[in-house]
Write an enzyme that holds these catalytic residues in place. Structure first.
Site, PDB file in Angstrom:
ATOM      1  N   HIS A 181       0.944  -1.329  -0.086  1.00  0.00           N
ATOM      2  CA  HIS A 181      -0.153  -0.059  -0.039  1.00  0.00           C
ATOM      3  C   HIS A 181       0.942   1.301   0.097  1.00  0.00           C
ATOM      4  CE1 HIS A 181      -3.801  -2.246   0.907  1.00  0.00           C
ATOM      5  NE2 HIS A 181      -2.704  -3.064   1.724  1.00  0.00           N
ATOM      6  N   SER A 311      16.202  18.342 -17.141  1.00  0.00           N
ATOM      7  CA  SER A 311      15.767  19.471 -16.973  1.00  0.00           C
ATOM      8  C   SER A 311      16.264  20.484 -17.592  1.00  0.00           C
ATOM      9  CB  SER A 311      15.502  20.003 -15.318  1.00  0.00           C
ATOM     10  OG  SER A 311      14.890  21.265 -15.327  1.00  0.00           O
ATOM     11  N   LYS A 317      20.021  17.514 -12.617  1.00  0.00           N
ATOM     12  CA  LYS A 317      18.729  16.958 -12.575  1.00  0.00           C
ATOM     13  C   LYS A 317      18.818  15.579 -13.846  1.00  0.00           C
ATOM     14  CE  LYS A 317      13.760  17.028 -11.565  1.00  0.00           C
ATOM     15  NZ  LYS A 317      13.337  16.060 -12.284  1.00  0.00           N
ATOM     16  N   GLU A 324      10.120   5.593 -17.782  1.00  0.00           N
ATOM     17  CA  GLU A 324       9.070   6.467 -18.500  1.00  0.00           C
ATOM     18  C   GLU A 324       8.600   6.112 -19.790  1.00  0.00           C
ATOM     19  OE1 GLU A 324      10.306  10.356 -17.665  1.00  0.00           O
ATOM     20  OE2 GLU A 324       9.876  10.278 -15.545  1.00  0.00           O
TER      21      GLU A 324
END
Length: 458
Positions: A181, A311, A317, A324
């Protein structure tokens, strides 16, 4: 552009002067300017295989002149090899039987065979001998799908399985917090997590393998409506045997031609297997994305490879780009499956009328999954590293390790200790000792975190 005038049963039509196709194909070009999606290399290869095998057998059975038969085979072989891919110009969204694409193949092969023979070869009478679009297109769907699954997807799944299994072994001693969870749970090893991912991929490959026998059953021989009208006895079986010999795949004639042409259940089943693989890959990629999140304010139990700047405004970053990519591929495959399902439902009496769309989506899904598996494996999985210090830090803060003490102190005491540990930041060990619930020796044995990952009663 220069044009020539071609004639068919409907009259005259202008065709580009250098086109190998004829009037019927041009009519479909004019009628269906819909998406710019075309049949891909695998489907065109399957059409060439079928047409060349049919031409060969027509000569062997003496239904066609041997010289013409040889010319058709040579022309079809060139189609298989990709020599005329630019002549397969039709949109996926066309007549639901795929008649236009079958005609396209017939016209291109006839034109090339005419050049080879230096004599007339007719698209319908000769190249399409013993066939109908209604059994050619479903056959080409199955043949191209079998090749895509056997040659591309299954090897890619096996390679990804091996890489994940290798990481499972590499990470076997890295103990970390389990999570259910999205909340802290009892400890696991990073190796156990990756072993689960490897098993998902392995089982996905097994599911894909199970649909192959359905796809290896071919509709050829049913011709127009499943009765086999205009096909000589034994012709389809001979063509299919030749296709099997040429590819090494165990193709066979359909048990029931009415089922094979009126329904597309085998493609629906195959698409469902691909959807399941996509769902598995989504879960794996998303887990890896979360496990690598941070690197300072996330979970950060693994280090993902740095592939590109993440980025345009935040220096340094790095994003989980491969995860993805896989997640987007999975979403596309699930969407493709929904279209295949709806297409499969639209078998009306003796013919399914959404076959081009079914073919496109099924083959696209197989190709996307194969490419995604290889890219994800090469650019992400193989370069993953365990952040052992972070994993140890988090598992030592995990109050749920009190679960291992349930057999000794009871659930209610365990719940009280866990809540107090979270509220105060004190360790489970210190609170249990303070409450006098267990001795130090008993705690040393019961709170062995590595042993907690091995199951059983402590």
């Amino acid at each position: 552009m220069e044009y020539r005038i071609e004639k068919d049963s409907m009259g005259e039509v202008k065709v580009p002067a250098d086109a190998m196709y004829g009037a019927s194909t041009q009519r479909a070009v004019d009628n269906f300017p819909i998406s710019n999606h075309r049949f891909g290399r695998g489907f065109i290869w399957a059409l060439g295989l079928l047409k060349g095998s049919a031409g060969t057998l027509a000569g062997e059975m003496e239904f066609k002149d041997r010289a013409m038969s040889e010319a058709i085979r040579k022309a079809a072989d060139q189609v298989m090899e990709g020599a005329f891919d630019d002549q397969f110009v039709l949109d996926i969204f066309q007549t639901g039987s795929g008649t236009s694409t079958n005609t396209n193949a017939n016209e291109v092969i006839a034109a090339r065979a005419t050049e080879i023979l230096d004599g007339d070869v007719h698209p319908n009478d000769d190249v399409n001998f013993g066939q109908s679009s209604n059994d050619v297109i479903p056959t080409a769907i199955h043949v191209s799908a079998v090749a895509a699954l056997r040659e591309d997807l299954l090897p890619a799944l096996h390679r990804l399985d091996a890489s994940l299994e290798a990481k499972s072994n590499e990470f076997g001693d890295v103990v970390k917090s389990g999570r259910t969870h999205l909340m802290d749970a009892t400890p696991v090893t990073l190796g156990q997590e990756f072993g689960g991912y490897a098993a998902q991929v392995r089982k996905g490959a097994e599911r894909v393998e199970k649909v192959l026998p359905e796809l290896e059953e071919l509709a050829l021989g049913g011709t127009a409506v499943g009765t086999g009208i205009n096909a000589p006895d034994g012709f389809a079986a001979g063509v299919i045997a030749l296709m099997a010999k040429r590819t090494g795949y165990p193709f066979r004639e359909a048990d029931d031609h009415f089922e094979a042409q009126g329904a597309k259940d085998a493609t629906v089943s195959a698409s469902g297997a691909l959807r399941t693989v996509a769902v598995s890959l989504f879960k794996i990629a998303n887990d890896i994305r979360f496990l690598g999140s941070g690197p300072t304010s996330g979970i950060s139990e693994i280090k993902i490879p740095s592939l590109q700047p993440g980025s345009s405004i935040m220096p340094g970053k790095v994003n989980p780009v491969m995860s993805e990519m896989v997640m987007q591929v999975a979403a596309q495959v699930v969407g493709n499956d929904m279209a295949v399902v709806w297409g499969g439902a639209n078998g009306n009496f003796e013919l399914n009328v959404m076959m081009p769309m079914i073919a496109h989506n099924l083959l696209e899904s197989a190709g996307l999954l194969a490419n995604a598996c290889d890219a994800f494996r090469e650019r992400c999985v193989d370069g993953l590293e365990a952040n052992e210090a972070r994993a140890q830090e988090l598992v030592e803060k995990n109050a749920i390790i009190v679960t291992a003490l349930n057999p000794h102190i009871g659930y209610d005491n365990g719940a009280r200790i866990a809540k107090e540990a979270v509220a105060t930041g004190r360790s489970v060990r210190a609170l249990v000792l303070e409450a006098g619930l267990m001795s130090e020796e008993e705690l040393d044995d019961a709170l062995d975190i590595k042993k907690m990952t091995e199951g059983g009663l402590r």
